[in-house]
Write a protein that holds these residues in place. Structure first.
Motif, short mmCIF file in Angstrom:
data_model
loop_
_atom_site.label_atom_id
_atom_site.label_comp_id
_atom_site.label_asym_id
_atom_site.label_seq_id
_atom_site.Cartn_x
_atom_site.Cartn_y
_atom_site.Cartn_z
N MET A 1 0.81 -1.21 0.00
CA MET A 1 0.00 0.00 0.00
C MET A 1 0.86 1.27 0.00
O MET A 1 0.43 2.31 -0.46
CB MET A 1 -0.93 -0.01 1.20
CG MET A 1 -2.04 -1.06 1.12
SD MET A 1 -3.10 -0.87 -0.33
CE MET A 1 -3.88 0.70 0.01
N LYS A 5 0.36 4.84 -2.25
CA LYS A 5 0.40 6.18 -1.68
C LYS A 5 1.50 7.02 -2.33
O LYS A 5 1.33 8.22 -2.56
CB LYS A 5 0.65 6.12 -0.17
CG LYS A 5 -0.54 5.64 0.64
CD LYS A 5 -0.19 5.68 2.13
CE LYS A 5 -1.36 5.27 2.99
NZ LYS A 5 -1.03 5.27 4.44
N ASN A 13 -10.45 8.13 0.35
CA ASN A 13 -10.53 7.14 1.42
C ASN A 13 -11.21 5.86 0.94
O ASN A 13 -10.81 4.75 1.31
CB ASN A 13 -11.27 7.70 2.63
CG ASN A 13 -10.46 8.76 3.35
OD1 ASN A 13 -9.24 8.80 3.26
ND2 ASN A 13 -11.15 9.65 4.08
N PHE A 16 -8.74 4.00 -1.34
CA PHE A 16 -7.68 3.40 -0.52
C PHE A 16 -8.19 2.14 0.17
O PHE A 16 -7.50 1.11 0.20
CB PHE A 16 -7.18 4.42 0.50
CG PHE A 16 -5.95 3.97 1.23
CD1 PHE A 16 -4.68 4.13 0.68
CD2 PHE A 16 -6.05 3.36 2.48
CE1 PHE A 16 -3.55 3.69 1.36
CE2 PHE A 16 -4.93 2.93 3.16
CZ PHE A 16 -3.67 3.10 2.59
N GLU A 20 -6.93 -1.68 -0.32
CA GLU A 20 -6.45 -2.38 0.87
C GLU A 20 -7.10 -3.75 1.00
O GLU A 20 -6.46 -4.72 1.43
CB GLU A 20 -6.76 -1.52 2.09
CG GLU A 20 -5.97 -1.87 3.33
CD GLU A 20 -6.18 -0.83 4.42
OE1 GLU A 20 -5.21 -0.54 5.14
OE2 GLU A 20 -7.31 -0.32 4.56
#
Length: 204
Positions: A1, A5, A13, A16, A20
């Motif tokens: 991850m 980034k 969010n 992400f 994840e």
């Protein structure tokens, strides 16, 4: 991850969280149906997710675009691109039904609303798409033959409609039939990790 980034700091969010979730989902499914090489599964984000997203460094698809992922396998590059471009429609196809089963399950699990996964061969598919993406599924001239009837003639993106194909190694022979129209972009133009040495995006 950390790599996501690093290269895509603009992720929301929601995006992400979707990225994840892929780690545990692919590990779980790979125990049942082998869709990712055993030696690669622990490097999922570098070798599969980030590699897929190299296409997004070449073009930012406009909302409403239609993208075909031909021979998606376990969902690459289609699923990562669909997360990154939630307003773009992605059609993911593969000739192996069990792989499409995994793709559908993962897309459902991370609540991807812009993905349709279909058990089909490209040469039998109908429809029109702005871009055809793929990752090392077939020689370039073969992929072109399978999918050329699916390319829309009306372009609405910054780049003219066509193919964006992730390839590795020596491509000299494959490019011979496409050398007048193909552009070879090294993935190392965007990502600095050693894995991406001799990895390319072929645009034509």
């Amino acid at each position: 991850m950390k790599l996501l980034k690093k290269y895509f700091p603009q992720l929301s969010n929601i995006q992400f969280r979707q990225f994840e979730q892929l780690d545990s989902l692919y590990h779980d499914w790979n125990e049942k149906i082998n869709v990712i090489s055993r030696k690669d599964i622990d490097q999922l984000y570098e070798r599969h997710v980030l590699h897929s997203l190299a296409i997004a460094k070449v073009i930012s698809f406009k909302p409403g675009s239609r993208i075909l992922d031909a021979g998606t396998g376990g969902g690459f590059p289609g699923i990562p691109l669909a997360v990154l471009f939630p307003d773009v429609h992605f059609q993911l196809i593969d000739a192996t039904g069990k792989k499409i089963k995994v793709v559908r399950a993962i897309a459902d699990a991370i609540e991807l609303k812009n993905v349709n996964a279909l058990h089909a061969r490209a040469e039998e598919l109908e429809g029109r798409f702005d871009f055809i993406v793929s990752r090392a599924v077939a020689p370039l001239d073969t992929l072109y033959g399978w999918t050329r009837h699916l390319l829309s003639v009306e372009s609405k993106n910054s780049r003219k409609n066509g193919w964006l194909v992730l390839k590795g190694g020596n491509l000299e022979q494959e490019l011979q039939s496409l050398q007048r129209i193909a552009k070879l972009i090294p993935v190392t133009s965007y990502f600095e990790e050693d894995f991406f040495l001799e990895k390319f995006i072929v645009c034509f």
